[in-house]
Design a protein around this motif. Structure first.
Motif, PDB file in Angstrom:
ATOM      1  N   PRO A 193       0.818  -1.218   0.000  1.00 19.21           N
ATOM      2  CA  PRO A 193       0.000   0.000   0.000  1.00 19.21           C
ATOM      3  C   PRO A 193       0.847   1.262   0.000  1.00 19.21           C
ATOM      4  O   PRO A 193       2.028   1.235   0.321  1.00 19.21           O
ATOM      5  CB  PRO A 193      -0.801  -0.130   1.296  1.00 19.21           C
ATOM      6  N   GLY A 194       0.197   2.364  -0.328  1.00 19.62           N
ATOM      7  CA  GLY A 194       0.876   3.656  -0.333  1.00 19.62           C
ATOM      8  C   GLY A 194       1.322   4.050  -1.720  1.00 19.62           C
ATOM      9  O   GLY A 194       1.332   3.246  -2.650  1.00 19.62           O
ATOM     10  N   LEU A 195       1.683   5.327  -1.850  1.00 21.60           N
ATOM     11  CA  LEU A 195       2.076   5.870  -3.141  1.00 21.60           C
ATOM     12  C   LEU A 195       3.539   6.277  -3.143  1.00 21.60           C
ATOM     13  O   LEU A 195       4.128   6.549  -2.097  1.00 21.60           O
ATOM     14  CB  LEU A 195       1.194   7.083  -3.479  1.00 21.60           C
ATOM     15  N   LEU A 196       4.099   6.341  -4.343  1.00 19.19           N
ATOM     16  CA  LEU A 196       5.510   6.668  -4.562  1.00 19.19           C
ATOM     17  C   LEU A 196       5.620   7.723  -5.654  1.00 19.19           C
ATOM     18  O   LEU A 196       4.671   7.980  -6.384  1.00 19.19           O
ATOM     19  CB  LEU A 196       6.279   5.435  -5.065  1.00 19.19           C
ATOM     20  N   PHE A 197       6.825   8.249  -5.786  1.00 17.85           N
ATOM     21  CA  PHE A 197       7.178   9.045  -6.952  1.00 17.85           C
ATOM     22  C   PHE A 197       8.016   8.160  -7.863  1.00 17.85           C
ATOM     23  O   PHE A 197       8.669   7.222  -7.402  1.00 17.85           O
ATOM     24  CB  PHE A 197       7.969  10.293  -6.547  1.00 17.85           C
ATOM     25  N   PRO A 198       8.020   8.424  -9.172  1.00 21.13           N
ATOM     26  CA  PRO A 198       8.822   7.609 -10.082  1.00 21.13           C
ATOM     27  C   PRO A 198      10.303   7.663  -9.703  1.00 21.13           C
ATOM     28  O   PRO A 198      10.853   8.740  -9.492  1.00 21.13           O
ATOM     29  CB  PRO A 198       8.600   8.258 -11.448  1.00 21.13           C
ATOM     30  N   LYS A 199      10.903   6.490  -9.605  1.00 22.59           N
ATOM     31  CA  LYS A 199      12.326   6.405  -9.272  1.00 22.59           C
ATOM     32  C   LYS A 199      12.828   5.014  -9.618  1.00 22.59           C
ATOM     33  O   LYS A 199      12.060   4.076  -9.720  1.00 22.59           O
ATOM     34  CB  LYS A 199      12.563   6.719  -7.802  1.00 22.59           C
ATOM     35  N   GLY A 200      14.130   4.928  -9.816  1.00 17.70           N
ATOM     36  CA  GLY A 200      14.726   3.631 -10.124  1.00 17.70           C
ATOM     37  C   GLY A 200      16.223   3.762 -10.289  1.00 17.70           C
ATOM     38  O   GLY A 200      16.798   4.829 -10.091  1.00 17.70           O
ATOM     39  N   GLY A 201      16.850   2.666 -10.667  1.00 17.28           N
ATOM     40  CA  GLY A 201      18.301   2.621 -10.762  1.00 17.28           C
ATOM     41  C   GLY A 201      18.886   3.568 -11.789  1.00 17.28           C
ATOM     42  O   GLY A 201      18.375   3.694 -12.896  1.00 17.28           O
ATOM     43  N   TRP A 202      19.965   4.234 -11.373  1.00 14.51           N
ATOM     44  CA  TRP A 202      20.737   5.106 -12.262  1.00 14.51           C
ATOM     45  C   TRP A 202      21.770   4.221 -12.931  1.00 14.51           C
ATOM     46  O   TRP A 202      22.571   3.573 -12.254  1.00 14.51           O
ATOM     47  CB  TRP A 202      21.359   6.224 -11.431  1.00 14.51           C
ATOM     48  N   GLU A 203      21.763   4.181 -14.244  1.00 13.77           N
ATOM     49  CA  GLU A 203      22.619   3.256 -14.971  1.00 13.77           C
ATOM     50  C   GLU A 203      23.866   3.934 -15.533  1.00 13.77           C
ATOM     51  O   GLU A 203      23.915   5.150 -15.679  1.00 13.77           O
ATOM     52  CB  GLU A 203      21.796   2.568 -16.066  1.00 13.77           C
ATOM     53  N   ASN A 204      24.870   3.102 -15.837  1.00 11.45           N
ATOM     54  CA  ASN A 204      26.200   3.587 -16.245  1.00 11.45           C
ATOM     55  C   ASN A 204      26.212   4.412 -17.525  1.00 11.45           C
ATOM     56  O   ASN A 204      27.102   5.225 -17.717  1.00 11.45           O
ATOM     57  CB  ASN A 204      27.160   2.401 -16.423  1.00 11.45           C
TER      58      ASN A 204
END
Length: 190
Positions: free
Chosen positions: A56-67
């Motif tokens: 449950p709950g909400l997030l902001f878009p985010k993810g791994g920073w790639e090389n």
């Protein structure tokens, strides 16, 4: 137009000092409402949040920073992949540290992460995007968003990063786009 596809896997993932490096953003737009005099429009800032795929709950878009990308490119890519929005990165909000049980691996066995977060002024909302079958996007006000944050570090980025930037007048002094002005006119005539 070619189909948009989300990147997967961690073979290009960046790490630093035992932390997985994350890039993300707080997408925002202006919503216009009727002023106290009944005629003028007031700009209200709304942020775009997405559902978590792990609870449950909400997030902001985010993810791994790639090389093969800058941190800004990674933040914009995540906004496109997870929330289906494009826009302009307006401000670096800061670094936020957290631990993730799902992001534990050989390079970060404790699941430590450091997220670089940005404010993203949304210019385009796509009808189709890579994670549309897994994500629901929701436009809400900042006070509503503070109540919905899945993790404390996300609330901190919103409250101490984005809201502080807004309170300093940075968002209020931005000129709304033509689409946002058109939306004001439509909503005020209905």
């Amino acid at each position: 137009m070619s189909e948009l596809v989300a990147r997967t896997g961690r073979h290009q993932q960046r790490y630093e000092a035992g932390c997985r490096l994350i890039a993300g953003c707080i997408p925002f737009r202006f919503r216009c409402s009727e002023g106290s005099d009944g005629n003028k429009s007031e700009k209200i800032v709304e942020v775009l949040m997405i559902n978590s795929t792990s609870g449950p709950g909400l997030l902001f878009p985010k993810g791994g920073w790639e090389n093969d990308e800058t941190v800004e490119e990674a933040a914009a890519r995540e906004a496109l992949e997870e929330a289906g929005v494009r826009g302009e990165l307006m401000h670096f909000l800061g670094h936020y540290h957290f631990k993730s049980k799902t992001l534990q691996d050989e390079f970060s066995p404790e699941g430590r992460c450091r997220a670089a977060m940005f404010a993203l002024s949304v210019k385009e909302e796509l009808a189709s995007w890579p994670e549309q079958n897994r994500r629901i996007r929701t436009w809400i006000t900042i006070p509503e968003a503070l109540l919905c944050c899945r993790h404390s570090w996300i609330r901190e980025a919103l409250e101490n990063g984005f809201s502080k930037w807004c309170d300093e007048g940075m968002v209020r002094t931005m000129k709304p786009t033509n689409n946002q002005l058109d939306a004001c006119e439509v909503s005020n005539t209905n």
